[in-house]
Motif scaffolding. Structure first.
Motif, PDB file in Angstrom:
ATOM      1  N   VAL A  13      67.110  78.480  38.413  1.00  0.00           N
ATOM      2  CA  VAL A  13      67.190  79.819  37.827  1.00  0.00           C
ATOM      3  C   VAL A  13      68.292  79.785  36.794  1.00  0.00           C
ATOM      4  N   LYS A  16      72.006  83.433  33.777  1.00  0.00           N
ATOM      5  CA  LYS A  16      71.908  84.846  33.410  1.00  0.00           C
ATOM      6  C   LYS A  16      71.165  85.627  34.493  1.00  0.00           C
ATOM      7  N   LYS A  17      70.021  85.067  34.937  1.00  0.00           N
ATOM      8  CA  LYS A  17      69.244  85.724  35.986  1.00  0.00           C
ATOM      9  C   LYS A  17      70.022  85.758  37.299  1.00  0.00           C
ATOM     10  N   LYS A  18      70.673  84.651  37.612  1.00  0.00           N
ATOM     11  CA  LYS A  18      71.412  84.538  38.858  1.00  0.00           C
ATOM     12  C   LYS A  18      72.499  85.610  38.946  1.00  0.00           C
ATOM     13  N   LYS A  20      72.707  88.316  37.197  1.00  0.00           N
ATOM     14  CA  LYS A  20      72.112  89.649  37.151  1.00  0.00           C
ATOM     15  C   LYS A  20      71.710  90.090  38.560  1.00  0.00           C
TER      16      LYS A  20
END
Length: 91
Positions: A13, A16-18, A20
């Protein structure tokens, strides 16, 4: 017929996604805690202290005796229930 093997999708992942997701979880937990705190404060009833009987109250001694007898009766009933419970457990 030859079957093709499916490629396994990577579990990587992006950061940025993590981050978020971490932020969203933190925000959610904070909201839940805030709601719980509100419910605790609103749901709690303050127990008012018994002001007692004023000295200039007529028949103060009589009232005190009545209160004392009520208190002793309540204590005796609690003890009786405790004894009955023990007897039921021993049977």
């Amino acid at each position: 017929m030859v079957m093709k093997s499916k490629k396994i999708k990577s579990k990587r992942v992006s950061l940025k996604k993590k981050y978020k997701v971490v932020r969203k979880v933190k925000e959610h937990n904070r909201k839940k805690a805030k709601e719980a705190k509100k419910l605790r404060l609103s749901g709690k009833n303050k127990v008012e202290k018994d002001p007692g009987i004023p000295n200039n109250w007529p028949f103060k001694e009589h009232e005190l005796k009545v209160l004392e007898t009520r208190r002793t009766k309540a204590i005796e009933e609690l003890e009786q229930k405790k004894v009955e419970r023990k007897e039921r457990l021993n049977e």
